[in-house]
Design an enzyme around this catalytic site. Sequence first.
Site, PDB file in Angstrom:
ATOM      1  N   SER A 153      -4.035  11.510  26.214  1.00 48.07           N
ATOM      2  CA  SER A 153      -2.950  12.142  26.966  1.00 48.07           C
ATOM      3  C   SER A 153      -2.565  13.427  26.235  1.00 48.07           C
ATOM      4  O   SER A 153      -3.146  13.753  25.207  1.00 48.07           O
ATOM      5  CB  SER A 153      -1.773  11.192  27.115  1.00 48.07           C
ATOM      6  OG  SER A 153      -1.202  11.001  25.859  1.00 48.07           O
ATOM      7  N   CYS A 185      22.053   1.643  65.514  1.00 46.27           N
ATOM      8  CA  CYS A 185      21.152   2.751  65.208  1.00 46.27           C
ATOM      9  C   CYS A 185      21.806   4.080  65.594  1.00 46.27           C
ATOM     10  O   CYS A 185      22.273   4.230  66.725  1.00 46.27           O
ATOM     11  CB  CYS A 185      19.845   2.544  65.981  1.00 46.27           C
ATOM     12  SG  CYS A 185      18.777   3.981  65.945  1.00 46.27           S
ATOM     13  N   LYS A 214       0.945  21.759  34.912  1.00 47.54           N
ATOM     14  CA  LYS A 214       0.742  20.328  34.635  1.00 47.54           C
ATOM     15  C   LYS A 214       1.056  19.578  35.921  1.00 47.54           C
ATOM     16  O   LYS A 214       2.204  19.427  36.318  1.00 47.54           O
ATOM     17  CB  LYS A 214       1.626  19.852  33.493  1.00 47.54           C
ATOM     18  CG  LYS A 214       1.339  18.390  33.169  1.00 47.54           C
ATOM     19  CD  LYS A 214       1.959  17.970  31.873  1.00 47.54           C
ATOM     20  CE  LYS A 214       1.525  16.573  31.472  1.00 47.54           C
ATOM     21  NZ  LYS A 214       1.681  15.566  32.501  1.00 47.54           N
ATOM     22  N   ASP A 231      10.320   9.577  28.356  1.00 42.30           N
ATOM     23  CA  ASP A 231       9.744  10.383  27.271  1.00 42.30           C
ATOM     24  C   ASP A 231      10.673  10.415  26.060  1.00 42.30           C
ATOM     25  O   ASP A 231      10.226  10.367  24.919  1.00 42.30           O
ATOM     26  CB  ASP A 231       9.518  11.829  27.734  1.00 42.30           C
ATOM     27  CG  ASP A 231       8.377  11.920  28.728  1.00 42.30           C
ATOM     28  OD1 ASP A 231       7.629  10.935  28.832  1.00 42.30           O
ATOM     29  OD2 ASP A 231       8.251  12.955  29.395  1.00 42.30           O
TER      30      ASP A 231
HETATM   31  S1  IVH Z   1      -5.764  18.941  30.234  1.00 37.78           S
HETATM   32  C1  IVH Z   1      -5.784  15.430  26.913  1.00 37.78           C
HETATM   33  N1  IVH Z   1      -4.585  20.121  32.215  1.00 37.78           N
HETATM   34  O1  IVH Z   1      -1.603  15.246  32.163  1.00 37.78           O
HETATM   35  C2  IVH Z   1      -6.296  15.678  28.209  1.00 37.78           C
HETATM   36  N2  IVH Z   1      -4.176  17.805  31.917  1.00 37.78           N
HETATM   37  O2  IVH Z   1      -0.218  13.647  29.886  1.00 37.78           O
HETATM   38  C3  IVH Z   1      -6.371  17.131  28.493  1.00 37.78           C
HETATM   39  N3  IVH Z   1      -2.665  16.839  33.578  1.00 37.78           N
HETATM   40  O3  IVH Z   1      -3.885  12.770  31.428  1.00 37.78           O
HETATM   41  C4  IVH Z   1      -5.925  17.286  29.837  1.00 37.78           C
HETATM   42  N4  IVH Z   1      -2.343  18.666  34.724  1.00 37.78           N
HETATM   43  O4  IVH Z   1      -4.154  13.892  33.654  1.00 37.78           O
HETATM   44  C5  IVH Z   1      -4.755  18.965  31.565  1.00 37.78           C
HETATM   45  N5  IVH Z   1      -3.619  21.317  33.916  1.00 37.78           N
HETATM   46  C6  IVH Z   1      -3.794  20.159  33.289  1.00 37.78           C
HETATM   47  C7  IVH Z   1      -3.154  18.968  33.713  1.00 37.78           C
HETATM   48  C8  IVH Z   1      -3.369  17.811  32.981  1.00 37.78           C
HETATM   49  C9  IVH Z   1      -2.052  17.386  34.631  1.00 37.78           C
HETATM   50  C10 IVH Z   1      -2.523  15.424  33.188  1.00 37.78           C
HETATM   51  C11 IVH Z   1      -3.782  14.795  32.697  1.00 37.78           C
HETATM   52  C12 IVH Z   1      -3.428  14.068  31.448  1.00 37.78           C
HETATM   53  C13 IVH Z   1      -1.947  14.086  31.472  1.00 37.78           C
HETATM   54  C14 IVH Z   1      -1.462  14.134  30.058  1.00 37.78           C
END
Ligand code: IVH
Length: 646
Positions: free
Chosen positions: A82, A382, A108, A42
């Site tokens: 994303s 082992c 997340k 990142d």
């Molecule tokens: S909302 C823009 N909520 O994180 C899409 N995404 O880097 C809005 N992800 O591709 C997604 N937990 O797959 C959302 N609670 C959550 C999430 C989540 C994981 C993932 C998702 C997305 C990635 C973005």
Amino acid sequence: MKYLDQKTIHSMSVKELESEIRKHNKLYFEIHEPEISDYDFDQLVERLKKVNPKSPVLHEIGSDIRKGIVVPKITHTSLMLSLDKCYNVDDLMSWANKFEGDVVSSPKIDGCAIEIRYDDEGKIHFAATRGDGVKGEDVSANVRFVPDIPKMISIPNLEIRGEVYMPLSIFKKFETEFANPRNLAAGAIKQKQPSKTGSYQLSFFGYDIKNRKFKHEIDKIGLLQKLGFKTGETREIKKEKDKMQKEWDRFLEIRNKLDYEIDGVVFKANLIHEQDRLGASAHHPRWAIAYKFQGDSGTTTLQRVEWSVGRTGVITPIGMVDPVELSGAMVSRVSLHNYGMMKKIGVTVPSKVVLIRAGGVIPYLQKVLDQKGKPVEVPKKCPSCGCPTEIQEDFLRCTNVSGCRRPKLSELEHFVKAIEIDGFGEVLIEKLYDNGFVEDSADFYTLTKENLLELERMGEILATKLIGNIQSRKEVPLHLFLQSLGIRELAKHSSKILVKEFGVLEKILKAGEAELSAIYTIGPVIAREVVAGLKSKRPLIDKLLKQIKVESQPRASHKGVLQGKTFLFTGKLAAMERGEAEKSVAEHGAEIASGVSKDLDYLVIGSEGYKNREKGNKWIKAEKVINQGGKVKIISEEEFFEMINK
Ligand code: IVH
């Protein structure tokens, strides 16, 4: 793992940044062997965005072009973007100040994004991974093997988005083979043989509904739950700096207790009309942001490496370090993954090392700061049974898997769990094995009360109870018997399928690879391993059968489902050859019709054609027959497979 510090990143030219990002993107998405942490990746991306925001490389991130492999793609109805991210509360606030109303927070989850579209009857129409955001890989058949994903919902035509992930409790089994649960989840959902997805026991959290109007973001979560989806803990939070920070702190604190990895907290604007006003950039919506956990790293001393033998005989290196606090937990052991990874990192003992918990709860060794110590000694014998070891690619293995103590103990533990014999925990099994009372699983049945009483801290009452527990499990259902054998590919799902297909053990033991692989959800890979596994376990099976009675389950019941019906296929089938599908129709007591007529029961359309509504002659004719009151039903390939698997 390599470690990139800020200074190194800042000294890189645009060209260098681009080539590093390309390289690590490939290592991550194509080869599934990342060399740097997500956090460092990142940081590279953030830097490139700053120095050259127009760099085309920024659009390539996440693409999954596996060269040479043609994977069917599905175009998303709207872009799968994303999330933008931030690493401190001030940046979070400057994001939040751009809109009215409060925010919604959710964990997340570190998995793999997918989209599932339901059809006009509320059944799964198809499913796709995020892919490059425009098109994703078709995983329609695979999602049927994720138990958390409802196969049918009460509102038709919805498009659900969410995250497929691997629970940490399941990941434990794969820890020595895969770097992290996310890589494994991504691999598991894309299995070419869809039923294999089932053996990974994936889970799913829904977080978005695309094609329905809402007033508030939080209402989506309510509806998702009503429809039967699990959602991560999602709630409304006041849009105030300390409230949002507190929510992030709370997730950081509970992170260690969750059964899935989270790498931050997602905040979204709650008012949908504000979301609409804000819109999206080319990469992310402006109404959502991930406030990420930083990779919490710490420096300590690696004192020595211990080697632990797993169920399959793989011997895994585990680093013993001076205790250090990482994200609130004391860490004294650290996974070195496998022999190959340890070599790659260049571990010496003792040495100063950097440990990191990046985007997850499992700490790993990120960097060796000095290589002043001695190279780690790789055991020639082992540690569990003393037999010679061997190196096979990245893995160190015991050469005596069938006789080695640790795999043997795991095998016995697996048996009592599968057969459901109560009261036999790890410690008791170890004692029974070390005293020579139980060497294989059949020996449980000849165990006597006297044997048990020879063990320390064993009394009459407990011994009687334990023997009773064993004797009460002398009659076992066939599927549990199959699972108890500990054959890797013969777990819950495939055992049940075999029982349904063959009904009795004798037939399963006689079945060859070709016969097994013709079963839709089994396929050639599982078939090969099952046949080989059953062959090698044959002596044990015979010994067990002298002790226990296996309850057969006659297959007559399922044959009746299609008995007497007529089927006709049209279009290309995605999952198998037409001939194989026709064979399974016959096996289920049904017949293949010669053409569409008023007597036809089912017209099965290949999945591609069904999705794209490409109506061929047979389809058009069948619709005519229906309009004239005929009984024919037009079904998709997937529905057909569901019928035969019922
Ligand atoms: S909302 C823009 N909520 O994180 C899409 N995404 O880097 C809005 N992800 O591709 C997604 N937990 O797959 C959302 N609670 C959550 C999430 C989540 C994981 C993932 C998702 C997305 C990635 C973005």
